[in-house]
Design a protein around this motif. Structure first.
Motif: not given
Length: 519
Positions: A168-193
């Motif tokens: 039952e989350l409301t305004s909780n902050k989500w921050i992506s953090f990734g390394g290597s291929y998932p590091g790219a996914l981290s940047a892309w997640f912020r970019l696309k969503y």
């Protein structure tokens, strides 16, 4: 052997290599074993014998973008609420990359240290089609068509929804953090969503797809000359000379001598077997550079010490290889191309398997990313010139029925879709190390107008900034982790500021931090 062995927040973390040789993969297995050992120690230190991680199987669509496809698979998700301050604490979501994910991803690492400090929930999600997050038919070619970065990012949105609804989350902050291929996914997640993730940290993230990745071995060469990590000009000179002699021997059909000198399990008379052989030789050096000091003693300093032990570069290379074989527990080296191909042809799913999903990851390189590490004429690559682009692309044709001429088109689409090394996302931090070969395809310059900040740490290897503090860390990384005494703001400011302080000196951290928070 003694010389070689003595030789999230949303976290997406794994290490990548395109078409790695057996020696590279075995070095990676040792690194993974060391990480697991460190994680178990860390868990006992932080939590004792308590079982703090819950495992959940989250149903996910096989195809998020086809309303007529109702097929599902179960994605493995780990949840650690041990440190979460209800109800407003942040969410750190750790997402795996191109291999199986263990529960240590939810209780070990720098993200867990910060979760404990800032009252965060840790959620770790395995990447689709890897580990046990795959159906029994998931390795069939018609199923691999649904393995892509776009589908993986869509999976993240449903993980986000599941956690949001359950707690039952409301305004909780989500921050992506990734390394290597998932590091790219981290940047892309912020970019696309951007409505789902507040900010992103992308470590060692190859956001630029590239078919012919010549830069990988060029950075390996530079790292082997870097005196701050034990490299030298003499070291790289000896390596170049040794591989030149090997290429000459192959051209002169002196393969029987090579079989004897480098303990090949089988003959090296066929061209494809020769390619695997030189790939295995180069893999020792690439593995040590990419994972420099991940395992105590397995580093550039000890490698170069052995390569410069005498004036006979060929003899030095023999000694390095034999010591590596002993470390990797091999009596001979399998250089068979047919055996090499068998790992790509295997369509039997083992949901208990650990390590890299070779068939799956190679599909992704053929269909999206390239990343083929070559040794072309005119480059500073110190290895064999048999490491060509063609020898990589033939796998795409023979295993996945993808024409080699189509691969550059798929790579171009990936760059157009995400923006290559100019993704233009906001509140994204790119972190890279100078000796990590993958920094070549990452973002290395900050863009203040977009709040894309790049941090470059001298003397550090692949994803070194993501790990917990270790006594073997280079001084540059230790200095970068200095935290100022004025962390007394709101939790989200705490999180971002601490990460900057890990990477920069106190004064620089504040400037970067202020820039990063600007909207």
């Amino acid at each position: 052997m003694s010389n070689l062995k003595g030789i999230l927040f949303i976290i997406l973390f794994h290490d990548i290599s395109a078409l790695p040789g057996n020696s590279f993969l075995k070095i990676r297995e040792i690194v993974e074993s060391q990480r697991e050992e460190d994680a178990v120690f860390e868990q006992k230190k932080l939590y004792g014998s308590s079982q703090i991680v819950e495992e959940v199987l989250l149903p996910q669509p096989i195809d998020h973008f086809d309303a007529l496809n109702s097929e599902m698979y179960n994605q493995k998700v780990y949840i650690n609420t041990e440190n979460w301050i209800k109800p407003s604490g942040p969410i750190f979501l750790f997402i795996g990359g191109e291999g199986a994910l263990s529960n240590r991803s939810a209780y070990s690492g720098h993200h867990v240290e910060m979760a404990k400090r800032y009252g965060a929930m840790v959620v770790a999600a395995e990447h689709r089609f890897y580990g046990s997050s795959i159906n029994d038919n998931g390795l069939h070619l018609d199923q691999l068509e649904h393995l892509s970065s776009q589908q993986g990012l869509a999976d993240l949105t449903r993980v986000h929804k599941y956690i949001t609804d359950r707690y039952e989350l409301t305004s909780n902050k989500w921050i992506s953090f990734g390394g290597s291929y998932p590091g790219a996914l981290s940047a892309w997640f912020r970019l696309k969503y951007p409505h789902l993730v507040y900010g992103a940290v992308a470590s060692s993230a190859p956001v630029q797809a590239q078919t012919n990745f010549e830069g990988y071995n060029e950075v390996v060469a530079q790292s082997l000359t870097d005196s701050t990590v034990g490299g030298s000009q003499q070291c790289i000179k000896q390596i170049v000379e040794a591989f030149q002699r090997i290429d000459s021997m192959i051209q002169a059909n002196q393969t029987v001598q090579l079989e004897k000198d480098f303990l090949s399990c089988g003959p090296l008379s066929e061209k494809n077997d020769q390619m695997v052989f030189v790939n295995n030789l180069a893999g020792i050096f690439a593995g040590v550079v990419q994972y420099n000091n991940e395992v105590p003693g397995l580093n550039i300093q000890h490698l170069c010490k052995q390569m410069t032990k005498s004036d006979d570069s060929y003899k030095n290379l023999q000694m390095v290889y034999k010591m590596a074989m002993k470390l990797l527990n091999q009596s001979c080296v399998d250089n068979s191309y047919s055996n090499f191909l068998s790992q790509f042809n295997n369509q039997t799913v083992d949901q208990a398997a650990s390590g890299v999903g070779i068939r799956q990851w190679t599909w992704q390189t053929c269909s999206q990313f390239g990343y083929y590490q070559t040794c072309d004429e005119g480059t500073s690559c110190p290895f064999s010139r048999l490491l060509t682009l063609e020898s990589n692309l033939v796998i795409c044709r023979d295993i996945y029925k993808i024409s080699p001429s189509s691969v550059p088109n798929f790579v171009e689409f990936t760059n157009e879709y995400y923006g290559a090394n100019r993704p233009k996302g906001t509140r994204v931090l790119f972190v890279n190390g100078s000796i990590d070969p993958w920094h070549f395809l990452s973002v290395l310059k900050s863009d203040v107008s977009l709040n894309e900040t790049a941090v470059f740490i001298n003397g550090t290897a692949h994803c070194a900034d993501m790990a917990s503090d270790r006594s073997t860390d280079p001084q540059s990384l230790k200095d970068a982790r200095l935290v100022g005494p004025f962390l007394n703001c709101l939790f989200i400011i705490f999180i971002l500021y601490v990460y900057f302080c890990r990477l920069q000196t106190h004064k620089t951290s504040l400037l970067l931090f202020i820039t990063f928070l600007q909207i």
